[in-house]
Design a protein around this motif. Sequence first.
Motif, PDB file in Angstrom:
ATOM      1  N   TRP A  61      21.195 -30.114  22.541  1.00  0.00           N
ATOM      2  CA  TRP A  61      22.487 -29.448  22.663  1.00  0.00           C
ATOM      3  C   TRP A  61      23.517 -30.454  23.152  1.00  0.00           C
ATOM      4  O   TRP A  61      24.640 -30.470  22.705  1.00  0.00           O
ATOM      5  CB  TRP A  61      22.423 -28.281  23.640  1.00  0.00           C
ATOM      6  CG  TRP A  61      21.609 -27.117  23.145  1.00  0.00           C
ATOM      7  CD1 TRP A  61      21.192 -26.888  21.863  1.00  0.00           C
ATOM      8  CD2 TRP A  61      21.124 -26.034  23.919  1.00  0.00           C
ATOM      9  NE1 TRP A  61      20.472 -25.726  21.811  1.00  0.00           N
ATOM     10  CE2 TRP A  61      20.422 -25.176  23.062  1.00  0.00           C
ATOM     11  CE3 TRP A  61      21.215 -25.709  25.265  1.00  0.00           C
ATOM     12  CZ2 TRP A  61      19.824 -24.011  23.506  1.00  0.00           C
ATOM     13  CZ3 TRP A  61      20.621 -24.546  25.703  1.00  0.00           C
ATOM     14  CH2 TRP A  61      19.922 -23.700  24.822  1.00  0.00           C
ATOM     15  N   TYR A 114      36.906 -28.536  27.562  1.00  0.00           N
ATOM     16  CA  TYR A 114      37.898 -29.032  26.606  1.00  0.00           C
ATOM     17  C   TYR A 114      38.644 -30.296  27.049  1.00  0.00           C
ATOM     18  O   TYR A 114      39.219 -30.991  26.212  1.00  0.00           O
ATOM     19  CB  TYR A 114      38.899 -27.921  26.269  1.00  0.00           C
ATOM     20  CG  TYR A 114      38.250 -26.821  25.462  1.00  0.00           C
ATOM     21  CD1 TYR A 114      37.991 -26.991  24.110  1.00  0.00           C
ATOM     22  CD2 TYR A 114      37.865 -25.623  26.062  1.00  0.00           C
ATOM     23  CE1 TYR A 114      37.376 -25.990  23.366  1.00  0.00           C
ATOM     24  CE2 TYR A 114      37.251 -24.617  25.322  1.00  0.00           C
ATOM     25  CZ  TYR A 114      37.009 -24.815  23.980  1.00  0.00           C
ATOM     26  OH  TYR A 114      36.395 -23.830  23.243  1.00  0.00           O
ATOM     27  N   ARG A 130      24.400 -30.725  19.324  1.00  0.00           N
ATOM     28  CA  ARG A 130      24.231 -29.538  18.469  1.00  0.00           C
ATOM     29  C   ARG A 130      24.899 -28.294  19.055  1.00  0.00           C
ATOM     30  O   ARG A 130      24.494 -27.176  18.757  1.00  0.00           O
ATOM     31  CB  ARG A 130      22.744 -29.241  18.284  1.00  0.00           C
ATOM     32  CG  ARG A 130      22.009 -30.261  17.474  1.00  0.00           C
ATOM     33  CD  ARG A 130      20.594 -29.801  17.250  1.00  0.00           C
ATOM     34  NE  ARG A 130      19.881 -30.778  16.455  1.00  0.00           N
ATOM     35  CZ  ARG A 130      18.572 -30.805  16.345  1.00  0.00           C
ATOM     36  NH1 ARG A 130      17.840 -29.905  16.972  1.00  0.00           N
ATOM     37  NH2 ARG A 130      17.994 -31.722  15.610  1.00  0.00           N
ATOM     38  N   ARG A 132      28.692 -26.491  19.974  1.00  0.00           N
ATOM     39  CA  ARG A 132      30.151 -26.524  19.895  1.00  0.00           C
ATOM     40  C   ARG A 132      30.734 -26.267  21.274  1.00  0.00           C
ATOM     41  O   ARG A 132      30.104 -25.633  22.124  1.00  0.00           O
ATOM     42  CB  ARG A 132      30.641 -25.462  18.922  1.00  0.00           C
ATOM     43  CG  ARG A 132      30.238 -25.776  17.499  1.00  0.00           C
ATOM     44  CD  ARG A 132      30.881 -24.782  16.558  1.00  0.00           C
ATOM     45  NE  ARG A 132      30.557 -25.145  15.199  1.00  0.00           N
ATOM     46  CZ  ARG A 132      30.261 -24.280  14.268  1.00  0.00           C
ATOM     47  NH1 ARG A 132      30.257 -22.987  14.537  1.00  0.00           N
ATOM     48  NH2 ARG A 132      29.988 -24.686  13.049  1.00  0.00           N
ATOM     49  N   LYS A 133      31.959 -26.711  21.464  1.00  0.00           N
ATOM     50  CA  LYS A 133      32.607 -26.551  22.761  1.00  0.00           C
ATOM     51  C   LYS A 133      32.699 -25.078  23.164  1.00  0.00           C
ATOM     52  O   LYS A 133      32.472 -24.727  24.326  1.00  0.00           O
ATOM     53  CB  LYS A 133      34.000 -27.191  22.746  1.00  0.00           C
ATOM     54  CG  LYS A 133      33.958 -28.691  22.730  1.00  0.00           C
ATOM     55  CD  LYS A 133      35.347 -29.268  22.672  1.00  0.00           C
ATOM     56  CE  LYS A 133      35.277 -30.776  22.534  1.00  0.00           C
ATOM     57  NZ  LYS A 133      36.595 -31.370  22.341  1.00  0.00           N
ATOM     58  N   ASN A 135      30.705 -22.607  22.375  1.00  0.00           N
ATOM     59  CA  ASN A 135      29.388 -22.147  22.805  1.00  0.00           C
ATOM     60  C   ASN A 135      29.038 -22.693  24.194  1.00  0.00           C
ATOM     61  O   ASN A 135      28.420 -22.002  25.006  1.00  0.00           O
ATOM     62  CB  ASN A 135      28.320 -22.552  21.794  1.00  0.00           C
ATOM     63  CG  ASN A 135      28.546 -21.913  20.451  1.00  0.00           C
ATOM     64  OD1 ASN A 135      29.282 -22.457  19.637  1.00  0.00           O
ATOM     65  ND2 ASN A 135      27.955 -20.765  20.212  1.00  0.00           N
TER      66      ASN A 135
END
Length: 160
Positions: A61, A114, A130, A132-133, A135
């Motif tokens: 991840w 972010y 794997r 995304r931000k 998630n």
Amino acid sequence: MKDLIKFLTRYEKFVFIIMIVVPWLSAPFLGKKTFKRFTPGALFICIFVVIESLVAHKRLWWLFHKRLVPKVIGELPLIIGPFFIGTLWIMKFTFGNFKRYLLTNFFIDAFFVYIHVPILKKLGYASLIRLRKFNFLLIFLFKAVLLYLFQMIFEKKIMR
């Protein structure tokens, strides 16, 4: 920016130690009562994060490319420094008002995901693989709710 990256890379062990020590300098201002009250919850969530990190590394991840100590998870300076102390501060000012607690966590977690994560990537410290931000942010918010529930149960059942 390149000079900063060179400096941080050259003195990365020192930077890791600073990352741990600086948040702890604020601990005396929490107050003894707050520290005692919320430390069990902070320890619980820190242990949860360590386990989560082991799973995340296995499933790719995210990865931490640099470590303070070889064979120890790279997240450790973040966990025992800003995460632990930050948890205590957030609980001190928001516990008892779930809406305020969740909003505070949302803004802090969104800032980390972010703003801070891209900086960590530029520095070569860590990167999402794997995941995304968005998630990643959801995982943080799940942990926030889990911590709040733990603290509520702890205070009702154990602190009687």
